[in-house]
Scaffold this motif. Structure first.
Motif, PDB file in Angstrom:
ATOM      1  N   ASP A  12       0.814  -1.220   0.000  1.00 42.43           N
ATOM      2  CA  ASP A  12       0.000   0.000   0.000  1.00 42.43           C
ATOM      3  C   ASP A  12       0.847   1.269   0.000  1.00 42.43           C
ATOM      4  OD1 ASP A  12      -2.273  -1.562   0.238  1.00 42.43           O
ATOM      5  OD2 ASP A  12      -2.699  -1.007   2.321  1.00 42.43           O
ATOM      6  N   GLY A  27      -0.098  -4.164   3.388  1.00 39.96           N
ATOM      7  CA  GLY A  27      -1.547  -3.971   3.477  1.00 39.96           C
ATOM      8  C   GLY A  27      -2.270  -5.133   2.840  1.00 39.96           C
ATOM      9  N   GLY A  28      -3.533  -4.894   2.516  1.00 37.41           N
ATOM     10  CA  GLY A  28      -4.359  -5.936   1.905  1.00 37.41           C
ATOM     11  C   GLY A  28      -5.478  -6.339   2.846  1.00 37.41           C
ATOM     12  N   SER A  29      -6.628  -6.652   2.239  1.00 34.00           N
ATOM     13  CA  SER A  29      -7.810  -6.944   3.052  1.00 34.00           C
ATOM     14  C   SER A  29      -7.602  -8.165   3.951  1.00 34.00           C
ATOM     15  CB  SER A  29      -9.017  -7.139   2.140  1.00 34.00           C
ATOM     16  OG  SER A  29      -8.760  -8.133   1.156  1.00 34.00           O
ATOM     17  N   TYR A  32      -5.162  -7.399   7.171  1.00 30.50           N
ATOM     18  CA  TYR A  32      -5.784  -6.727   8.321  1.00 30.50           C
ATOM     19  C   TYR A  32      -6.788  -7.655   9.016  1.00 30.50           C
ATOM     20  CZ  TYR A  32      -3.715  -2.202   7.213  1.00 30.50           C
ATOM     21  OH  TYR A  32      -2.833  -1.169   7.017  1.00 30.50           O
ATOM     22  N   TRP A  83      -2.036  -0.909  -3.925  1.00 29.96           N
ATOM     23  CA  TRP A  83      -3.140   0.052  -3.783  1.00 29.96           C
ATOM     24  C   TRP A  83      -2.630   1.310  -3.090  1.00 29.96           C
ATOM     25  CZ3 TRP A  83      -5.157   1.874   0.912  1.00 29.96           C
ATOM     26  CH2 TRP A  83      -6.345   2.613   0.817  1.00 29.96           C
ATOM     27  N   ARG A  94     -12.023   8.645   1.957  1.00 30.38           N
ATOM     28  CA  ARG A  94     -10.744   8.563   1.254  1.00 30.38           C
ATOM     29  C   ARG A  94     -10.968   8.442  -0.253  1.00 30.38           C
ATOM     30  NH1 ARG A  94      -9.353   2.583   3.280  1.00 30.38           N
ATOM     31  NH2 ARG A  94     -10.592   1.472   1.760  1.00 30.38           N
ATOM     32  N   MET A 126     -12.163  -8.747  -2.680  1.00 28.69           N
ATOM     33  CA  MET A 126     -11.534  -9.284  -3.881  1.00 28.69           C
ATOM     34  C   MET A 126     -12.595  -9.301  -4.964  1.00 28.69           C
ATOM     35  SD  MET A 126      -8.926 -12.385  -4.031  1.00 28.69           S
ATOM     36  CE  MET A 126      -9.753 -13.595  -3.112  1.00 28.69           C
ATOM     37  N   MET A 149     -16.213  -3.794  -2.091  1.00 29.66           N
ATOM     38  CA  MET A 149     -15.957  -2.363  -2.103  1.00 29.66           C
ATOM     39  C   MET A 149     -16.246  -1.732  -3.451  1.00 29.66           C
ATOM     40  SD  MET A 149     -11.873  -2.284  -1.334  1.00 29.66           S
ATOM     41  CE  MET A 149     -11.521  -0.557  -1.111  1.00 29.66           C
ATOM     42  N   LEU A 151     -14.842  -0.535  -6.065  1.00 33.14           N
ATOM     43  CA  LEU A 151     -14.301  -1.011  -7.341  1.00 33.14           C
ATOM     44  C   LEU A 151     -15.111  -2.181  -7.881  1.00 33.14           C
ATOM     45  CD1 LEU A 151     -11.843  -0.993  -9.410  1.00 33.14           C
ATOM     46  CD2 LEU A 151     -10.863  -2.749  -7.974  1.00 33.14           C
ATOM     47  N   TRP A 152     -15.420  -3.139  -7.004  1.00 32.28           N
ATOM     48  CA  TRP A 152     -16.105  -4.363  -7.447  1.00 32.28           C
ATOM     49  C   TRP A 152     -17.585  -4.114  -7.695  1.00 32.28           C
ATOM     50  CZ3 TRP A 152     -12.006  -6.494  -8.840  1.00 32.28           C
ATOM     51  CH2 TRP A 152     -10.883  -6.561  -8.030  1.00 32.28           C
ATOM     52  N   PRO A 232      -6.596   5.320   8.976  1.00 31.48           N
ATOM     53  CA  PRO A 232      -7.777   4.449   9.090  1.00 31.48           C
ATOM     54  C   PRO A 232      -7.734   3.205   8.195  1.00 31.48           C
ATOM     55  CG  PRO A 232      -8.386   6.747   8.606  1.00 31.48           C
ATOM     56  CD  PRO A 232      -6.915   6.618   8.349  1.00 31.48           C
ATOM     57  N   THR A 233      -6.717   3.058   7.354  1.00 29.48           N
ATOM     58  CA  THR A 233      -6.669   1.900   6.452  1.00 29.48           C
ATOM     59  C   THR A 233      -6.744   0.597   7.244  1.00 29.48           C
ATOM     60  OG1 THR A 233      -5.227   3.185   5.021  1.00 29.48           O
ATOM     61  CG2 THR A 233      -5.360   0.821   4.562  1.00 29.48           C
ATOM     62  N   GLY A 234      -7.611  -0.266   6.790  1.00 29.41           N
ATOM     63  CA  GLY A 234      -7.722  -1.566   7.436  1.00 29.41           C
ATOM     64  C   GLY A 234      -8.712  -1.605   8.577  1.00 29.41           C
ATOM     65  N   ALA A 235      -9.317  -0.444   8.894  1.00 28.84           N
ATOM     66  CA  ALA A 235     -10.290  -0.437   9.993  1.00 28.84           C
ATOM     67  C   ALA A 235     -11.438  -1.405   9.671  1.00 28.84           C
ATOM     68  CB  ALA A 235     -10.822   0.973  10.221  1.00 28.84           C
ATOM     69  N   ASP A 237     -11.528  -3.974   7.560  1.00 26.92           N
ATOM     70  CA  ASP A 237     -11.109  -5.382   7.509  1.00 26.92           C
ATOM     71  C   ASP A 237     -10.839  -5.920   8.916  1.00 26.92           C
ATOM     72  OD1 ASP A 237     -11.046  -5.425   4.643  1.00 26.92           O
ATOM     73  OD2 ASP A 237      -9.217  -4.237   4.775  1.00 26.92           O
TER      74      ASP A 237
HETATM   75  P1  AMP Z   1     -10.150  -0.992   4.481  1.00 24.07           P
HETATM   76  O1  AMP Z   1      -9.491   0.277   4.900  1.00 24.07           O
HETATM   77  O2  AMP Z   1     -10.549  -1.854   5.611  1.00 24.07           O
HETATM   78  O3  AMP Z   1     -11.230  -0.781   3.478  1.00 24.07           O
HETATM   79  O4  AMP Z   1      -9.021  -1.863   3.703  1.00 24.07           O
HETATM   80  C1  AMP Z   1      -7.939  -1.317   3.047  1.00 24.07           C
HETATM   81  C2  AMP Z   1      -7.060  -2.431   2.498  1.00 24.07           C
HETATM   82  O5  AMP Z   1      -7.748  -3.068   1.418  1.00 24.07           O
HETATM   83  C3  AMP Z   1      -5.751  -1.896   1.954  1.00 24.07           C
HETATM   84  O6  AMP Z   1      -4.686  -2.432   2.700  1.00 24.07           O
HETATM   85  C4  AMP Z   1      -5.712  -2.341   0.472  1.00 24.07           C
HETATM   86  O7  AMP Z   1      -4.523  -2.997   0.133  1.00 24.07           O
HETATM   87  C5  AMP Z   1      -6.886  -3.269   0.313  1.00 24.07           C
HETATM   88  N1  AMP Z   1      -7.656  -2.959  -0.897  1.00 24.07           N
HETATM   89  C6  AMP Z   1      -7.855  -1.746  -1.462  1.00 24.07           C
HETATM   90  N2  AMP Z   1      -8.617  -1.841  -2.570  1.00 24.07           N
HETATM   91  C7  AMP Z   1      -8.928  -3.165  -2.718  1.00 24.07           C
HETATM   92  C8  AMP Z   1      -9.699  -3.906  -3.661  1.00 24.07           C
HETATM   93  N3  AMP Z   1     -10.327  -3.316  -4.695  1.00 24.07           N
HETATM   94  N4  AMP Z   1      -9.811  -5.234  -3.459  1.00 24.07           N
HETATM   95  C9  AMP Z   1      -9.207  -5.816  -2.414  1.00 24.07           C
HETATM   96  N5  AMP Z   1      -8.462  -5.199  -1.499  1.00 24.07           N
HETATM   97  C10 AMP Z   1      -8.317  -3.872  -1.628  1.00 24.07           C
END
Ligand code: AMP
Length: 312
Positions: A12, A27-29, A32, A83, A94, A126, A149, A151-152, A232-235, A237
């Motif tokens: 990230d 990072g990544g869903s 977290y 990301w 965001r 995903m 989210m 995008l999907w 707040p990233t990952g909150a 997840d």
């Molecule tokens: P959150 O803040 O809980 O929504 O999650 C953020 C995390 O989700 C980040 O660490 C990203 O790497 C990951 N992420 C961002 N966009 C996507 C997506 N389109 N699909 C899957 N994971 C994502």
């Protein structure tokens, strides 16, 4: 294994309003989620990364309490998901700066044999088609919950609708519920989502908490009033990780969740754990706070939160 998560493991870039800029952080869903869930119960992680994924990140994931990372595939010749996100002044909204899907458009990782009988499965963010394909490989599932989210919802809506017909629960942000349904009222949007098949929908509203719209009732939980918000990233997840981790732990103990892991009261109680663990995630970038968080710190804040919820 009580719980399995499938999702992204990525690299990230995060920009916060005070001008802080972190590039190339873990990072990544699924990361977290697993970091949070592992505080409650053993959790298996299924994801694929490319050969550019730093060895130190792999070590960090494997060292997380309660996390089994044997399902993390490192694929030669592939590139890891990346990301970037930028937080607006209120820290509650965001913008996505970029999304490099890379390995996410290749074949999904296999489900390790040792995970296939897992009773509780979380499909972290995903492509919904991939989430569905992975979900079908679990032979013994009692509770299956998905996240999604923007995008999907925009790019793969038909697949998302099919997925919703096959899961017990859905967790998503308020903005995403609105994007999917066109409805600005949380309860109305939640009820519309239930029409696609799930038994419950958890709508996350950042610092305003989360609403449970369940076929058997509606509940609201405030966020833990945080004093420190760094990233707040990952909150979302980790909220899901605390929620699902506590359900899977209760199921394994033979508590109420063993009877009905998707029951209204079970999910409502579990949301409190999700709320508390997420309040730690945002105190640092990446896994800075969540990673080393102890059970004692978690328990203490949980009791503080329970005390705040009591009215008499
Ligand atoms: P959150 O803040 O809980 O929504 O999650 C953020 C995390 O989700 C980040 O660490 C990203 O790497 C990951 N992420 C961002 N966009 C996507 C997506 N389109 N699909 C899957 N994971 C994502």
């Amino acid at each position: 294994m009580n719980l399995t998560v499938t999702g992204t493991v990525g690299i990230d870039t995060v920009v916060t309003p005070n001008g802080e800029h972190r590039e190339g952080i873990l990072g990544g869903s699924a990361v977290y989620f697993a970091a949070a869930a592992g505080k409650y119960t053993p959790v298996g992680l299924i994801a694929a990364v490319g050969e550019d994924f730093p060895a130190e990140f792999r070590k960090q994931i494997a060292g997380l309490a309660g996390v089994d990372a044997t399902g993390l595939e490192v694929r030669p010749g592939s590139k890891t998901f990346r990301w970037g996100g930028k937080y607006l002044d209120d820290m509650d909204h965001r913008e996505t700066l970029f999304t490099e899907l890379n390995i996410l458009i290749e074949a999904p990782p296999p489900v390790p044999g040792a995970y296939a009988a897992c009773p509780v499965v979380f499909l972290a963010n995903m492509h919904p088609g991939v989430q569905h394909g992975l979900a079908k490989q679990f032979s013994n599932k009692r509770l299956i919950v998905a996240d999604t989210m923007d995008l999907w919802i925009g790019a793969a809506r038909p697949e998302l609708e099919v997925l919703l017909g096959d899961v017990d629960g859905l967790v998503l942000n308020f903005d995403e519920a609105e994007q999917f349904t066109g409805l600005r009222n949380t309860v109305a949007a939640g009820k519309r989502l239930l029409e696609f098949g799930p038994r419950f929908v958890v709508v996350k509203k950042g610092e305003h908490g989360a609403i449970l719209v369940h076929r058997d009732g509606i509940a609201a939980l405030p966020a833990f009033p945080a004093e420190t918000v760094v990233d707040p990233t990952g909150a979302g997840d980790s909220f899901a990780g605390g929620m699902m981790g506590s359900i899977a732990a209760e199921l394994a103990r033979g508590g109420a969740a063993a009877k009905d892991p998707g029951g209204f009261q079970v999910v409502r109680r579990a949301m409190a754990h999700g709320t508390v663990v997420a309040s730690f995630t945002i105190e640092q970038f990446s896994l800075g706070r969540l990673g080393p968080l102890t059970k004692a710190e978690l328990d203490e804040r949980y009791h503080q939160y329970m005390h705040m919820l009591r009215l008499e």
